[in-house]
Design an enzyme around this catalytic site. Structure first.
Site, PDB file in Angstrom:
ATOM      1  N   SER A  14       0.815  -1.213   0.000  1.00  0.00           N
ATOM      2  CA  SER A  14       0.000   0.000   0.000  1.00  0.00           C
ATOM      3  C   SER A  14       0.856   1.274   0.000  1.00  0.00           C
ATOM      4  O   SER A  14       1.537   1.561  -0.980  1.00  0.00           O
ATOM      5  CB  SER A  14      -0.940  -0.046   1.216  1.00  0.00           C
ATOM      6  OG  SER A  14      -1.869   0.994   1.201  1.00  0.00           O
TER       7      SER A  14
ATOM      8  N   ASP B  47      10.166   5.111 -10.193  1.00  0.00           N
ATOM      9  CA  ASP B  47       9.688   5.644 -11.470  1.00  0.00           C
ATOM     10  C   ASP B  47      10.304   6.989 -11.822  1.00  0.00           C
ATOM     11  O   ASP B  47      10.306   7.389 -12.991  1.00  0.00           O
ATOM     12  CB  ASP B  47       8.164   5.777 -11.446  1.00  0.00           C
ATOM     13  CG  ASP B  47       7.466   4.443 -11.656  1.00  0.00           C
ATOM     14  OD1 ASP B  47       8.120   3.405 -11.445  1.00  0.00           O
ATOM     15  OD2 ASP B  47       6.278   4.435 -12.006  1.00  0.00           O
TER      16      ASP B  47
ATOM     17  N   LYS C 191      -0.627  -4.030  -3.665  1.00  0.00           N
ATOM     18  CA  LYS C 191      -1.918  -3.413  -3.323  1.00  0.00           C
ATOM     19  C   LYS C 191      -1.969  -2.020  -3.935  1.00  0.00           C
ATOM     20  O   LYS C 191      -1.274  -1.118  -3.500  1.00  0.00           O
ATOM     21  CB  LYS C 191      -2.099  -3.326  -1.805  1.00  0.00           C
ATOM     22  CG  LYS C 191      -3.394  -2.651  -1.370  1.00  0.00           C
ATOM     23  CD  LYS C 191      -3.516  -2.648   0.157  1.00  0.00           C
ATOM     24  CE  LYS C 191      -4.800  -1.970   0.615  1.00  0.00           C
ATOM     25  NZ  LYS C 191      -4.762  -0.500   0.401  1.00  0.00           N
TER      26      LYS C 191
END
Length: 525
Positions: free
Chosen positions: A295, A306, A320
């Site tokens: 999460s 990223d 998740k």
């Protein structure tokens, strides 16, 4: 009154589910149909309450119905009964009100393992090893109460008084103590320290209301000590609130870099970007993760990966990619509903597949062992259609967790797993307490640096004592003396000096940490 609360719960749940599954127009058009459904439920409850042959607790029945309905949604939407709501709230708000001790039932007494820093017991002078015999009029010894019952007795509203009868074994005396209950911190930044002159370490165990404040203070302290590179440990962090995950990511990213993208149930997207005011926008950064990182942890790891800001080390995270919101149902009950999906800055969803079978969904982690993924990164499922590119051209994949840039395999066999579990569990914690309790004065003289330098090994014949303890408790284990000494040292660190020392010792010769330091060293070559 109780009946009205029950009916309100059903009405609220019906509306919530409608909002999740339909558009606004569809909700308006189906209002009459929803009313029919609610009326049918009301009528059924009335029949059961007034006409059924046996007396039925309709509150309990409604709770089961609500739970069953929510379980049909997704694996992260959950029903929270009133009796569970307070403990969950305390964990996520970062504090509770009580006396501030860590304890367990040792033999026949409630025994303090550790006095929590910043709590009322520390101010009142309670010590590790003290026994709490009586709290107000509740006799606690020889009762075999559960931990939950003892906590309920010791907790209370802020400022309320509790009369304690304490036995201090180290001085063989009993005394009375009137204590005022107060705020007891539940830190989410579990540990931070300097590994060397340039590398800092910071561990976050969950994302609560106080997490960013704790994180920011820790980061400021590490930077004041000359930190140039940071190892951020998110292993076994199950997540929590979205806002502190964004705030922590902001600390590392440059202005306007994307942190996370959320998509509502209506398909509307919102992009969160960095403000450019973070404390650590430059410098080496490593994030440690494993299969229990989920999460909010994955949001931070995804933002770092990223944006090519740092390196992710460990094993594939839980997977998740859904956002929940807690909503009251009345009567103290609540429901935590999935209200949005989130995507990492490159646009990938890391939510793992779900086919409606909750049990199979949560068995995914054990299935990773069976597939051989835990030992070999090449066995991680890869879906080419879910490949994305970072700004620097690295390929990252969606579809089930964050795959680390550097993989740490887990190759223990069944016997090694059992040995590791015993050495790193409450069983070892209890053994260490047993030894401390019998030699409290001698161990209280140990300084933290002495423990870190292994100046405890000759105090007792640890291996023989531990194996005798295992025999007494009928626990089978095959462990080398080095492994036993490391575990003893770790829990001595916890009980004598707290979480920070516990983690510092636990990280010694840790393969995740060794890999992180190797990578950071290569950045400065």
């Amino acid at each position: 009154m109780k009946k009205n609360l029950v009916l309100f719960s059903i009405v609220f749940l019906s509306i919530s589910i409608g909002y999740l599954l339909g558009s606004e127009n569809e909700i308006l058009m189906s209002a009459e149909k929803d009313s029919w459904s609610i009326n049918r439920l009301q009528r059924l409850l009335s029949y059961i309450e007034n006409d059924y042959v046996e007396v039925i607790n309709t509150d309990s029945l409604v709770g089961e119905v609500i739970e069953d309905l929510v379980n049909r949604l997704d694996p992260h939407s959950v029903y929270i009964p009133a009796q569970q709501r307070q403990s969950i709230a305390e964990n996520m708000q970062g504090n509770f009100y009580g006396i501030g001790v860590s304890f367990f039932m040792y033999k026949d007494s409630v025994t303090i393992i550790r006095v929590l820093e910043g709590g009322p017991s520390e101010a009142a002078g309670l010590l590790a090893g003290d026994r709490i015999l009586i709290a107000d009029e509740d006799t606690l010894f020889q009762k075999k109460y559960s931990s939950e019952k003892i906590m309920k007795i010791l907790k209370g509203k802020a400022g309320t008084l509790v009369d304690l009868t304490i036995y201090r074994k180290s001085e063989d005396k009993t005394f009375q103590l009137e204590m005022k209950r107060g705020k007891v911190p539940l830190p989410s930044v579990e540990s931070y320290y300097m590994i060397d002159q340039a590398v800092g370490y910071l561990k976050v165990n969950r994302f609560s209301q106080t997490t960013f404040e704790e994180f920011d203070l820790a980061l400021e302290d590490l930077l004041s000590k000359g930190m140039e590179n940071l190892i951020l440990d998110l292993r076994n962090n199950p997540g929590g609130y979205l806002i502190p995950a964004k705030q922590i990511s902001n600390a590392f990213l440059g202005k306007d870099q994307t942190i996370v993208i959320t998509q509502s149930n209506m398909g509307e997207e919102e992009k969160s970007t960095a403000e450019g005011d973070g404390r650590f926008q430059e410098g080496g950064l490593i994030v440690l993760v494993n299969e229990q990182s989920a999460s909010a942890s994955e949001i931070v790891a995804g933002a770092i990966q990223d944006n090519d800001r740092g390196w992710i080390i460990g094993r594939r995270t839980f997977g998740k990619g859904l956002v929940q919101q807690q909503m009251p149902l009345g009567g103290g009950d609540a429901v935590r509903l999935t209200i949005a999906k989130y995507f990492t800055p490159t646009g990938r969803s890391i939510q793992k597949p779900y086919d409606g079978n909750r049990e199979a969904y949560f068995e995914d982690l054990s299935n990773r062992y069976h597939r051989g993924e835990m030992a070999d990164a090449n066995k991680i499922p890869v879906i080419d259609s879910l490949a994305f590119k970072t700004p620097k051209g690295r390929t990252v994949y969606g579809g089930g967790g964050i795959t680390p840039d550097f993989y740490i395999s887990k190759t223990m066999n069944e016997e090694e797993e059992w040995n590791s579990f015993i050495l790193n569990s409450n069983f070892m914690n209890n053994f260490v307490f047993d030894r401390l309790d019998q030699n409290r004065k001698e161990f209280n003289a140990i300084e933290k640096e002495d423990l870190l330098a292994n100046q405890f090994e000759d105090l007792l014949p640890w291996r023989n004592l531990f194996l005798e303890y295992c025999t007494e408790k009928e626990v089978e284990i095959e462990a080398e003396e080095k492994q036993i000494l490391k575990a003893v040292k770790t829990y001595l660190g916890l009980q004598l000096f707290g979480e920070n020392t516990f983690n510092r010792i636990n990280n010694e010769e840790d393969v995740f940490m060794e890999k992180a330091i190797t990578i950071l060293d290569s950045l400065t070559d």
